[in-house]
Design an enzyme around this catalytic site. Structure first.
Site, PDB file in Angstrom:
ATOM      1  N   HIS A  84       2.108  20.636  -8.962  1.00 13.57           N
ATOM      2  CA  HIS A  84       2.257  19.207  -9.537  1.00 13.57           C
ATOM      3  C   HIS A  84       1.647  19.031 -10.868  1.00 13.57           C
ATOM      4  CE1 HIS A  84      -1.541  19.273  -7.070  1.00 13.57           C
ATOM      5  NE2 HIS A  84      -1.822  18.425  -7.709  1.00 13.57           N
TER       6      HIS A  84
HETATM    7  P1  AMP Z   1      -5.264  17.982  -7.857  1.00 14.76           P
HETATM    8  O1  AMP Z   1      -6.603  18.319  -8.066  1.00 14.76           O
HETATM    9  O2  AMP Z   1      -4.528  18.467  -9.032  1.00 14.76           O
HETATM   10  O3  AMP Z   1      -4.649  18.836  -6.552  1.00 14.76           O
HETATM   11  O4  AMP Z   1      -4.685  16.383  -7.613  1.00 14.76           O
HETATM   12  C1  AMP Z   1      -4.114  15.966  -6.632  1.00 14.76           C
HETATM   13  C2  AMP Z   1      -4.099  14.507  -7.012  1.00 14.76           C
HETATM   14  O5  AMP Z   1      -3.082  13.907  -6.017  1.00 14.76           O
HETATM   15  C3  AMP Z   1      -5.136  13.804  -7.098  1.00 14.76           C
HETATM   16  O6  AMP Z   1      -5.010  13.024  -8.498  1.00 14.76           O
HETATM   17  C4  AMP Z   1      -5.049  12.651  -5.980  1.00 14.76           C
HETATM   18  O7  AMP Z   1      -5.421  11.369  -6.455  1.00 14.76           O
HETATM   19  C5  AMP Z   1      -3.471  12.669  -5.854  1.00 14.76           C
HETATM   20  N1  AMP Z   1      -3.204  12.265  -4.362  1.00 14.76           N
HETATM   21  C6  AMP Z   1      -3.818  12.613  -3.345  1.00 14.76           C
HETATM   22  N2  AMP Z   1      -2.944  12.306  -2.267  1.00 14.76           N
HETATM   23  C7  AMP Z   1      -1.718  11.800  -2.614  1.00 14.76           C
HETATM   24  C8  AMP Z   1      -0.767  11.129  -2.210  1.00 14.76           C
HETATM   25  N3  AMP Z   1      -0.549  11.006  -0.744  1.00 14.76           N
HETATM   26  N4  AMP Z   1       0.444  10.726  -3.017  1.00 14.76           N
HETATM   27  C9  AMP Z   1       0.093  10.785  -4.171  1.00 14.76           C
HETATM   28  N5  AMP Z   1      -1.066  11.072  -4.835  1.00 14.76           N
HETATM   29  C10 AMP Z   1      -2.176  11.728  -4.169  1.00 14.76           C
END
Ligand code: AMP
Ligand code: ZN
Length: 324
Positions: free
Chosen positions: A95
């Site tokens: 992502h």
């Molecule tokens: P990372 O540290 O790059 O894996 O970041 C994961 C991101 O996903 C974080 O910014 C979270 O706030 C976000 N996140 C967690 N769960 C969800 C979800 N169900 N839908 C959208 N964003 C999410």
């Protein structure tokens, strides 16, 4: 389903998505760390940044295009965003973070949240592409290095301010965001006035008049103070002498009469956030800003010097009067 797969679950909720294409989807981050925070995921099942190689570069470009579309859809400015990947992601499926640089959010709760987006742990899109081109992979950083970066001292991303706590940083970031918002509003008002004023070409002697500068006006008394070129709703132009004594009526856009000779205080200039003020030895009471010396300042200086010269030239006479 484990929390690790939350993004994969939510990417199938079409009502949740900001935009999508055959290559990927854009969703809002569930716990945004700034005013705007989106995630771009590929449809292809790529678990993480560690599974990328050179062949994925065209796909990454598509994801980047999707990010730009999402920002456009939300009506915000692309230059206000940083776009990249976390070097130590926690959730499954690659992502791309698209996050506004204000970092004003109640979800910004820990030093780790800050450092994950504002140290080498945040890998900008362009940097990753160059790295993949050269190395053909992106490897996991050593755990010790990740921990070191996560515990780095806090430092503002917009100036050199080093706060003692996250709370201080959050207050400081809010100040930046608020100042920028005010500047933006001022510019919007002045742009509006310029458009209104120059819709029909005014006579040459009026063209020579310069519109007010941002730091000269407070937006509230703006229309009262600025008597530059004006046209009315029907495009008819009134000269300054014709305007004299004119009172505003509905339909005659944007014109009010000049201030009376003994103008009440609200006609006078007030300072605002963009203007230089000094409080407690600090400019604008908080963050030092570099204010270019304007012609107005220079003129003021010249006037003050002249007054001083006049006073000096009067001084001997006064002395001699006193002596006599
Ligand atoms: P990372 O540290 O790059 O894996 O970041 C994961 C991101 O996903 C974080 O910014 C979270 O706030 C976000 N996140 C967690 N769960 C969800 C979800 N169900 N839908 C959208 N964003 C999410
Ligand atoms: Zn700052």
């Amino acid at each position: 389903m484990s929390w690790k797969y939350g993004l994969i679950r939510d990417m199938s909720r079409t009502d949740y998505l900001i935009t999508s294409s055959e290559f990927g989807v854009v969703m809002p981050d569930k716990f945004p760390k700034a005013k705007h925070h989106y995630l771009v995921l590929p449809r292809e099942d790529i678990p993480s940044i560690f599974h990328l190689n050179r062949t994925h570069l065209p796909l990454l470009r598509e994801l980047y295009n999707l990010a730009q579309n999402a920002v456009k859809i939300r009506g915000v400015t692309w230059e206000d965003f940083q776009v990249g990947f976390h070097a130590e992601p926690s959730l499954q499926r690659l992502h791309l973070h698209v996050i506004s640089k204000d970092f004003v959010s109640p979800c910004m709760k820990t030093k780790k949240h800050w450092n994950a987006h504002n140290t080498e742990l945040f890998v900008p899109y362009e940097k990753l592409c160059v790295h993949l081109e050269r190395e053909n992979c992106f490897s996991r950083l050593p755990k010790s290095l990740v921990n070191e970066m996560l515990s780095q001292p806090l430092i503002c991303n917009q100036c050199k301010f080093a706060p003692e706590s996250l709370l201080d940083l959050k207050a400081h970031l809010f100040y930046h965001w608020h100042s920028r918002k005010k500047e933006h509003e001022q510019k919007h008002i002045i742009d509006g006035i310029s458009k209104m004023s120059f819709r029909n070409t005014p006579p040459k002697h009026i063209q020579a008049m310069t519109p007010p500068q941002l730091n000269q006006l407070n937006h509230r008394p703006l229309l009262l103070m600025y008597h530059g070129p004006r046209t009315f709703g029907d495009g008819h132009y009134f000269s300054p002498s014709q305007r004299k004594g004119y009172t505003r009526t509905p339909g005659n856009k944007g014109f009010r009469p000049p201030p009376p000779i003994n103008a009440p205080p609200h006609y006078t200039k007030k300072t605002f956030a963009g203007e230089r003020t000094v409080q407690n030895g600090q400019e604008n009471g908080a963050i030092p800003r570099r204010i270019p010396k304007t012609d107005e300042n220079k003129n003021q200086q010249v006037t003050q010097e002249r007054i001083q010269q006049n006073l000096n030239s009067q001084q001997p006479n006064q002395d001699s009067n006193q002596q006599s």
